[in-house]
Scaffold this motif. Structure first.
Motif, PDB file in Angstrom:
ATOM      1  N   PHE A   1      21.646   4.502   3.344  1.00 58.57           N
ATOM      2  CA  PHE A   1      20.886   5.395   4.232  1.00 58.57           C
ATOM      3  C   PHE A   1      19.766   4.564   3.974  1.00 58.57           C
ATOM      4  O   PHE A   1      19.269   3.816   3.006  1.00 58.57           O
ATOM      5  CB  PHE A   1      20.289   6.338   2.810  1.00 58.57           C
ATOM      6  N   SER A   2      19.179   4.674   5.091  1.00 53.42           N
ATOM      7  CA  SER A   2      18.649   3.406   5.407  1.00 53.42           C
ATOM      8  C   SER A   2      17.045   4.692   5.331  1.00 53.42           C
ATOM      9  O   SER A   2      16.645   4.909   6.750  1.00 53.42           O
ATOM     10  CB  SER A   2      18.606   2.983   7.602  1.00 53.42           C
ATOM     11  N   LEU A   3      16.154   3.171   5.040  1.00 52.52           N
ATOM     12  CA  LEU A   3      14.407   4.455   4.489  1.00 52.52           C
ATOM     13  C   LEU A   3      13.081   2.842   5.377  1.00 52.52           C
ATOM     14  O   LEU A   3      13.891   1.694   4.997  1.00 52.52           O
ATOM     15  CB  LEU A   3      14.325   4.272   3.905  1.00 52.52           C
ATOM     16  N   ASP A   4      12.273   3.094   5.327  1.00 55.73           N
ATOM     17  CA  ASP A   4      11.578   2.985   5.583  1.00 55.73           C
ATOM     18  C   ASP A   4      10.329   2.112   3.940  1.00 55.73           C
ATOM     19  O   ASP A   4      10.437   2.992   3.834  1.00 55.73           O
ATOM     20  CB  ASP A   4      10.678   3.051   7.059  1.00 55.73           C
ATOM     21  N   ALA A   5       9.499   0.947   4.418  1.00 59.14           N
ATOM     22  CA  ALA A   5       8.896   1.335   3.217  1.00 59.14           C
ATOM     23  C   ALA A   5       7.575   2.112   3.524  1.00 59.14           C
ATOM     24  O   ALA A   5       6.699   1.793   2.198  1.00 59.14           O
ATOM     25  CB  ALA A   5       8.952  -0.148   3.069  1.00 59.14           C
ATOM     26  N   ASP A   6       7.538   3.017   4.081  1.00 61.27           N
ATOM     27  CA  ASP A   6       6.107   3.886   4.301  1.00 61.27           C
ATOM     28  C   ASP A   6       7.089   5.022   4.671  1.00 61.27           C
ATOM     29  O   ASP A   6       6.072   5.899   4.780  1.00 61.27           O
ATOM     30  CB  ASP A   6       5.608   3.298   5.347  1.00 61.27           C
ATOM     31  N   GLU A   7       7.889   5.453   3.468  1.00 61.73           N
ATOM     32  CA  GLU A   7       8.250   7.058   4.448  1.00 61.73           C
ATOM     33  C   GLU A   7       8.601   7.231   3.107  1.00 61.73           C
ATOM     34  O   GLU A   7       9.404   6.913   1.949  1.00 61.73           O
ATOM     35  CB  GLU A   7       9.710   6.773   4.858  1.00 61.73           C
ATOM     36  N   VAL A   8       8.488   8.401   2.720  1.00 59.10           N
ATOM     37  CA  VAL A   8       8.459   9.171   0.973  1.00 59.10           C
ATOM     38  C   VAL A   8      10.056  10.518   1.457  1.00 59.10           C
ATOM     39  O   VAL A   8       8.911  11.449   2.023  1.00 59.10           O
ATOM     40  CB  VAL A   8       6.975  10.107   0.849  1.00 59.10           C
ATOM     41  N   LEU A   9      10.117  10.461   0.575  1.00 56.03           N
ATOM     42  CA  LEU A   9      11.457  11.779   0.362  1.00 56.03           C
ATOM     43  C   LEU A   9      10.531  12.908  -0.221  1.00 56.03           C
ATOM     44  O   LEU A   9      10.321  13.077  -1.416  1.00 56.03           O
ATOM     45  CB  LEU A   9      13.348  11.412   0.019  1.00 56.03           C
ATOM     46  N   SER A  10      11.095  14.339   0.239  1.00 50.74           N
ATOM     47  CA  SER A  10      10.814  15.605  -0.273  1.00 50.74           C
ATOM     48  C   SER A  10      11.500  15.595  -1.061  1.00 50.74           C
ATOM     49  O   SER A  10      12.331  15.640  -1.372  1.00 50.74           O
ATOM     50  CB  SER A  10      10.411  16.197   0.692  1.00 50.74           C
ATOM     51  N   ASP A  11      11.523  17.039  -2.148  1.00 51.64           N
ATOM     52  CA  ASP A  11      12.201  17.066  -2.798  1.00 51.64           C
ATOM     53  C   ASP A  11      13.408  18.158  -2.732  1.00 51.64           C
ATOM     54  O   ASP A  11      14.637  17.568  -3.365  1.00 51.64           O
ATOM     55  CB  ASP A  11      11.609  18.344  -4.259  1.00 51.64           C
ATOM     56  N   GLU A  12      12.978  18.678  -1.191  1.00 51.81           N
ATOM     57  CA  GLU A  12      14.041  19.003  -0.901  1.00 51.81           C
ATOM     58  C   GLU A  12      15.204  18.241  -0.631  1.00 51.81           C
ATOM     59  O   GLU A  12      16.362  19.150  -0.637  1.00 51.81           O
ATOM     60  CB  GLU A  12      13.689  19.647   0.139  1.00 51.81           C
ATOM     61  N   PHE A  13      14.391  17.185   0.370  1.00 50.24           N
ATOM     62  CA  PHE A  13      15.149  17.023   0.929  1.00 50.24           C
ATOM     63  C   PHE A  13      16.879  15.810   0.143  1.00 50.24           C
ATOM     64  O   PHE A  13      17.867  15.518  -0.063  1.00 50.24           O
ATOM     65  CB  PHE A  13      14.445  15.661   1.854  1.00 50.24           C
TER      66      PHE A  13
ATOM     67  N   SER B   1       1.115  -1.419  -0.753  1.00 52.51           N
ATOM     68  CA  SER B   1      -0.004  -0.423   0.185  1.00 52.51           C
ATOM     69  C   SER B   1       0.342   1.090   0.184  1.00 52.51           C
ATOM     70  O   SER B   1       0.633   1.639  -0.442  1.00 52.51           O
ATOM     71  CB  SER B   1      -0.960   0.022   1.472  1.00 52.51           C
ATOM     72  N   THR B   2       1.942   1.415   0.541  1.00 53.54           N
ATOM     73  CA  THR B   2       3.005   2.617   0.651  1.00 53.54           C
ATOM     74  C   THR B   2       4.314   2.505  -0.330  1.00 53.54           C
ATOM     75  O   THR B   2       4.456   3.235  -0.626  1.00 53.54           O
ATOM     76  CB  THR B   2       3.557   2.502   1.713  1.00 53.54           C
ATOM     77  N   LEU B   3       4.253   0.860  -0.437  1.00 53.86           N
ATOM     78  CA  LEU B   3       5.829   0.312  -1.252  1.00 53.86           C
ATOM     79  C   LEU B   3       6.147   1.599  -2.518  1.00 53.86           C
ATOM     80  O   LEU B   3       7.649   2.595  -3.450  1.00 53.86           O
ATOM     81  CB  LEU B   3       6.351  -0.654  -1.570  1.00 53.86           C
ATOM     82  N   GLY B   4       4.802   1.503  -3.522  1.00 59.03           N
ATOM     83  CA  GLY B   4       5.397   2.548  -4.444  1.00 59.03           C
ATOM     84  C   GLY B   4       5.218   3.830  -3.874  1.00 59.03           C
ATOM     85  O   GLY B   4       5.992   4.698  -5.103  1.00 59.03           O
ATOM     86  N   SER B   5       4.834   4.328  -3.656  1.00 57.51           N
ATOM     87  CA  SER B   5       4.983   5.956  -3.791  1.00 57.51           C
ATOM     88  C   SER B   5       6.970   5.642  -2.945  1.00 57.51           C
ATOM     89  O   SER B   5       7.407   6.772  -3.340  1.00 57.51           O
ATOM     90  CB  SER B   5       3.961   6.499  -2.368  1.00 57.51           C
ATOM     91  N   THR B   6       7.589   5.190  -2.152  1.00 58.32           N
ATOM     92  CA  THR B   6       8.608   5.418  -1.637  1.00 58.32           C
ATOM     93  C   THR B   6       9.612   5.319  -2.491  1.00 58.32           C
ATOM     94  O   THR B   6      10.662   5.978  -2.529  1.00 58.32           O
ATOM     95  CB  THR B   6       8.796   3.991  -0.375  1.00 58.32           C
ATOM     96  N   LEU B   7       9.330   4.233  -3.185  1.00 59.10           N
ATOM     97  CA  LEU B   7      10.453   3.581  -4.346  1.00 59.10           C
ATOM     98  C   LEU B   7      10.676   4.706  -5.435  1.00 59.10           C
ATOM     99  O   LEU B   7      11.259   5.802  -6.476  1.00 59.10           O
ATOM    100  CB  LEU B   7      10.198   2.417  -5.295  1.00 59.10           C
ATOM    101  N   ASP B   8       8.886   5.509  -6.017  1.00 60.91           N
ATOM    102  CA  ASP B   8       9.024   6.264  -6.865  1.00 60.91           C
ATOM    103  C   ASP B   8       9.855   7.163  -6.295  1.00 60.91           C
ATOM    104  O   ASP B   8      10.320   8.680  -7.094  1.00 60.91           O
ATOM    105  CB  ASP B   8       7.604   7.066  -7.271  1.00 60.91           C
ATOM    106  N   SER B   9       9.902   7.676  -5.004  1.00 62.79           N
ATOM    107  CA  SER B   9      11.268   9.039  -4.746  1.00 62.79           C
ATOM    108  C   SER B   9      12.008   9.024  -4.243  1.00 62.79           C
ATOM    109  O   SER B   9      12.977   9.860  -4.295  1.00 62.79           O
ATOM    110  CB  SER B   9      10.391   9.495  -2.583  1.00 62.79           C
TER     111      SER B   9
END
Length: 249
Positions: A80-92, A17-25
């Motif tokens: 860089f460790s990330l969770d599968a329900d986190e999305v990076l902003s453009d600024e980040f 439910s969240t992975l696509g948004s995470t990987l897109d970022s």
């Protein structure tokens, strides 16, 4: 601009439910390691759609050990460790791509927490967490829950820009996670910590009071009530499961 000197590493289970948004970022990262530990939903199929993702299938050893194992598959020393329900902003993304990495530093993120699409400002607030480090210099601690990057001897630097965290989209998400986390806690502490029905009850009650009243979770409205109750239930089941396991010794 492609980020070639930092590998992004994610451990995942049933995050369709969240992975696509995470990987897109993460499109600007050349190396993304996705360590799947038993997904039964569409997680693996989603991961295979991304050319910069290396998919690894393995077992879950507890959060600290599993994250360290996943990091071993990274192509770069900087992880860089990330969770599968986190999305990076453009600024980040802009700021992490321009970092001048230093082995004496570890780097933190500012994480904004959401329930569905609503930012939760009181129950959870924002987190500052170490997420970027040189894996040849440090690692995650070996705790099976509440793991963190070992910080001793390093200077911490904040990477500007928000990382948006979407841990729960339904009530069922709360129930599944509290069951999983409480089980891990009990199994990790059996024979090490004492517990009792009264300890389970009072820990749960205080957790609700702390989250809903002391942290002003009531100002988060409906989301605050759901989160406070979830914290209460998690603490109750942590200690009641530990009590049952200790009785078997």
């Amino acid at each position: 601009m492609l980020i070639e000197n930092i590998s992004c590493v994610i451990i995942v289970k049933n995050a369709a439910s969240t992975l696509g948004s995470t990987l897109d970022s993460l499109a600007d990262f050349r190396d993304v390691v996705l360590y799947d530990n038993g997904s039964t939903d569409e997680t693996i199929e989603i991961a295979k759609k991304y050319k910069n993702v290396t998919l690894v299938i393995g077992e879950f050893l507890g959060f600290g050990p599993t994250k360290n194992l996943a990091c071993s598959y990274a192509k770069n020393e900087w992880v860089f460790s990330l969770d599968a329900d986190e999305v990076l902003s453009d600024e980040f993304i802009k700021n992490i791509s321009n970092l001048e990495l230093n082995d004496r530093n570890i780097y933190t993120i500012l994480r904004e927490n959401y329930y569905k699409s609503t930012q939760v400002k009181h129950c959870w607030g924002n987190d500052i967490i170490v997420r970027l480090f040189n894996r040849s210099k440090t690692s995650f601690s070996e705790e099976k829950v509440h793991e963190k990057v070992i910080e001793e001897g390093f200077k911490t630097i904040l990477i500007s820009g928000a990382v948006k965290h979407y841990p729960y989209n339904t009530i069922t998400d709360f129930i599944l996670k509290l069951d999983r986390y409480s089980t891990i806690f009990a199994q990790d502490n059996v024979g090490k910590k004492k517990s009792s029905p009264s300890k389970a009850f009072f820990n749960a009650a205080f957790s609700f009071f702390k989250t809903y009243f002391l942290k002003k979770g009531f100002l988060d409205g409906y989301a605050g009530l759901v989160i406070a109750f979830s914290h209460m239930a998690t603490n109750f089941y942590k200690y009641i499961k530990l009590y049952e396991l200790n009785k078997k010794l």
